[in-house]
Design a protein around this motif. Structure first.
Motif, short mmCIF file in Angstrom:
data_model
loop_
_atom_site.label_atom_id
_atom_site.label_comp_id
_atom_site.label_asym_id
_atom_site.label_seq_id
_atom_site.Cartn_x
_atom_site.Cartn_y
_atom_site.Cartn_z
N GLY A 1 0.86 -1.14 -0.02
CA GLY A 1 -0.11 0.03 0.10
C GLY A 1 0.96 1.33 -0.08
N GLY A 2 0.19 2.27 0.11
CA GLY A 2 0.87 3.79 0.05
C GLY A 2 1.82 3.79 1.02
N PRO A 3 2.51 5.01 1.19
CA PRO A 3 2.69 5.85 -0.43
C PRO A 3 3.77 5.31 -1.18
N MET A 4 4.56 3.94 -0.68
CA MET A 4 5.56 3.24 -1.65
C MET A 4 4.93 2.24 -2.76
N TYR A 5 3.89 1.78 -1.93
CA TYR A 5 3.25 0.46 -2.77
C TYR A 5 4.47 -0.46 -3.35
N PRO A 6 5.18 -0.91 -2.65
CA PRO A 6 6.40 -1.96 -3.18
C PRO A 6 5.53 -3.27 -3.37
N THR A 7 6.09 -3.98 -4.30
CA THR A 7 5.74 -5.22 -4.69
C THR A 7 6.33 -6.27 -3.62
N ARG A 8 5.67 -7.71 -3.59
CA ARG A 8 6.12 -8.63 -2.86
C ARG A 8 7.49 -8.77 -2.88
N ALA A 9 8.23 -8.56 -4.00
CA ALA A 9 9.85 -8.97 -4.03
C ALA A 9 10.65 -7.93 -3.12
N VAL A 10 10.01 -6.71 -3.54
CA VAL A 10 10.52 -5.64 -2.67
C VAL A 10 10.33 -5.65 -1.35
N ARG A 11 9.21 -5.97 -0.77
CA ARG A 11 9.05 -5.83 0.75
C ARG A 11 9.71 -7.11 1.00
N HIS A 12 10.13 -8.28 0.44
CA HIS A 12 10.97 -9.34 1.06
C HIS A 12 12.47 -9.00 1.15
N ALA A 13 12.83 -8.43 0.23
CA ALA A 13 14.21 -7.75 0.12
C ALA A 13 14.57 -6.69 1.31
#
Length: 358
Positions: free
Chosen positions: A279-291
């Motif tokens: 979600g906002g404000p970054m809206y990271p993808t699942r891969a980014v969240r795990h990284a």
């Protein structure tokens, strides 16, 4: 005789390229309405990769080996690489181009072109006027910033040779970097700080930090490491290209053990934590969240379990994320079981083959 003929042909080719650049700059100067398009077209031409036919004309075998060794990581040799060396060897050949660029300073892509063609010339040719030196060096930093961001947006390394020259031949060489004014030195070092990880030069980070001068606000901000991390944190928050962001997050582990002020450390931690939630404000993808979680847990192992529990609690407050979270959890479990079974089967097969052979 053959070598002299090859040298003459190479010189004639580079001179012809110089004349073409001059013509386009003159057209841009004479056509205000078409100026931006013409300069953009010229920038694209200068940044083009040299094809095999032109490479055979421009470079000798020894030069091909040198460029391959320097730029072997991405395998690209562009026209600006060769022209930048040419304007150092024959400075008078670029004088007219330089005069035309000065008349176009305020135009888009003028600083891009200057940075590509004259980044070596600026540090190899004597410039007597401090005002002119300040103007040229400031334009170099501005142009380099723009072209590095072009690489970021496209996730390419076309301008890696420009970065390497500024990083290895200028920033790490005390004599070279002292040729430009102090304020521009600081701007250049901060610029390089933002792109060191992108251009895979983090192995020289310790040597780079030793080159930092005393900043006017160093008492408030801290050590060179603090300046570097602050610039890196700001860079992370600006990145919108997922592969590039993943690259930064995977390489940011080089910061482990670095002594930082509490404010700088908190700033970095907050930046990484902002990438761990959907979600906002970054809206990271699942891969980014795990990284981001991996980087955060590696750099700040103390308190990682409470962080994950708090994150899980807040995820439970958003029911619309439950289906995707459950699905990803189930798929992860299935993959883990499958990989475990495959590992067991292969190990059993290896043991059986060893017994058979014995």
């Amino acid at each position: 005789m053959l070598e002299a003929s090859s040298t003459h042909r190479r010189s004639a080719y580079l001179n012809a390229l110089t004349q073409e650049i001059e013509k386009k700059l003159q057209r841009a100067l004479a056509s205000p309405s078409q100026r931006r398009n013409l300069l953009q077209e010229l920038f694209t031409d200068v940044a083009l990769e040299i094809d095999d036919r032109a490479r055979d004309i421009i470079l000798s075998k020894e030069e091909c080996m040198i460029y391959s060794a320097v730029d072997g990581a991405n395998g690209q040799l562009c026209f600006y690489d060769v022209l930048a060396d040419y304007y150092v060897r024959v400075p008078e050949s670029g004088n007219h181009i330089l005069d035309l660029i000065v008349h176009l300073w305020s135009q888009s892509f003028a600083s891009h072109i200057f940075a590509l063609l004259f980044h070596k010339w600026l540090f190899e040719v004597q410039i007597d006027s401090n005002e002119v030196l300040l103007r040229y060096s400031s334009a170099l930093v501005q142009g380099a910033t723009n072209v590095f961001w072009i690489d970021i947006q496209a996730n390419t390394r076309r301008f890696q040779s420009l970065f390497r020259y500024l990083f290895e031949e200028v920033a790490l060489e005390h004599k070279q970097i002292n040729k430009i004014p102090g304020q521009v030195q600081r701007d250049l070092l901060l610029l390089l700080s933002r792109f060191i990880i992108f251009y895979n030069s983090a192995d020289k980070l310790e040597s780079f930090l030793k080159q930092f001068p005393v900043f006017p606000n160093a008492f408030l901000v801290g050590s060179p490491a603090d300046f570097f991390v602050i610039e890196l944190t700001d860079q992370l928050q600006k990145l919108k290209v997922e592969p590039v962001l993943l690259h930064y997050l995977s390489q940011i582990r080089v910061l482990q053990g670095m002594e930082l002020r509490m404010a700088t450390s908190t700033r970095l931690k907050a930046c990484l934590y902002s990438f761990t939630s959907p979600g906002g404000p970054m809206y990271p993808t699942r891969a980014v969240r795990h990284a981001a979680w991996d980087a955060l847990d590696f750099l700040y192992p103390v308190g990682q379990y409470p962080r994950h529990l708090i994150s899980l609690f807040f995820r439970l407050l958003y029911p619309w994320y439950w289906p995707s979270s459950c699905w990803n959890f189930i798929m992860s479990c299935i993959k883990a079981v499958v990989y475990t079974l495959l590992g067991w089967v292969f190990s059993s097969w290896e043991k059986l083959r060893e017994r058979t052979n014995s």
